[in-house]
Design an enzyme around this catalytic site. Sequence first.
Site, PDB file in Angstrom:
ATOM      1  N   ASP A 206       0.858  -1.298  -0.124  1.00  0.00           N
ATOM      2  CA  ASP A 206      -0.084  -0.214  -0.115  1.00  0.00           C
ATOM      3  C   ASP A 206       0.817   1.204   0.037  1.00  0.00           C
ATOM      4  O   ASP A 206       2.138   1.128   0.505  1.00  0.00           O
ATOM      5  CB  ASP A 206      -0.676   0.123   1.186  1.00  0.00           C
ATOM      6  CG  ASP A 206      -1.605  -1.050   1.459  1.00  0.00           C
ATOM      7  OD1 ASP A 206      -2.252  -1.765   0.578  1.00  0.00           O
ATOM      8  OD2 ASP A 206      -1.986  -1.399   2.575  1.00  0.00           O
TER       9      ASP A 206
HETATM   10  N1  URA Z   1      -1.202  -5.883   4.066  1.00  0.00           N
HETATM   11  C1  URA Z   1      -1.677  -4.546   4.163  1.00  0.00           C
HETATM   12  O1  URA Z   1      -2.592  -4.364   4.856  1.00  0.00           O
HETATM   13  N2  URA Z   1      -0.832  -3.733   3.306  1.00  0.00           N
HETATM   14  C2  URA Z   1       0.251  -3.599   2.778  1.00  0.00           C
HETATM   15  O2  URA Z   1       0.795  -3.130   2.068  1.00  0.00           O
HETATM   16  C3  URA Z   1       0.749  -5.037   2.824  1.00  0.00           C
HETATM   17  C4  URA Z   1       0.102  -6.273   3.251  1.00  0.00           C
END
Ligand code: URA
Length: 236
Positions: free
Chosen positions: A102
């Site tokens: 993310d």
């Molecule tokens: N899980 C999440 O919530 N975000 C990420 O970027 C990777 C795994």
Amino acid sequence: MKLVKLIANLGYGSRKEVALMFREGRIADPDGEVLYADDKVPHEHIRIDGEPLDPPAGIVLMMHKPLGATCSRKDQGRVVYDLLPPRYRRRDPALSTVGRLDRDTSGLLLFTDDGALLHRIISPRAQVAKVYEATLASDLRGDEGELFASGTLMLESETTPLAPAQLQVLAPRTARLAVTEGRYHQVRRMFAAAGNHVETLHRVSVGGLALGDLPAGAWRPLAADEVAGIFLPALP
Ligand code: URA
């Protein structure tokens, strides 16, 4: 493969532009001897403007993804590809991120142009553990480890339970979580399902490959033994 095609496929320019680079004498061997488009030379003996050629197809890169960059190719804001030389976006076969992190997640991000390898790393069947360190808004309750390891935890609006995941508590509001799947916002949603909220999230390793001390925003190609190390168990 002919040199013009090889160099064009690495994103240095169109075939026409690379042919011009040969005519301008910008492509040489390590001793500075100018190379010609029809020469047969090993990849590692080619220099462009004195710089070694980028690695050939089959490349794997690791990056310390900084906060605020997205894993898409095009986005309004900063994207992880902006941290690589622009020619890396023009490579053929194309370079892709191995899964996504993310925008608000930092840490170890891999890139490759090898589709089969990418699939092997992200496929839950391959059991490659992705380890995240999370800081949380509230103290852990104490039952999260059991819940995450159960293999029965169902995330909202999903139809299959999560595979078992391992939790290691580091402090009342800090934990490491090892998951073998890559569902949408998985780690944040898992802690939300346990009544908590993830404040910061950072990926520390993928399989046996750790981020180490690579600074935020930096990247480097992986050696073959490091790629093989991805498929070894994560270090404790
Ligand atoms: N899980 C999440 O919530 N975000 C990420 O970027 C990777 C795994």
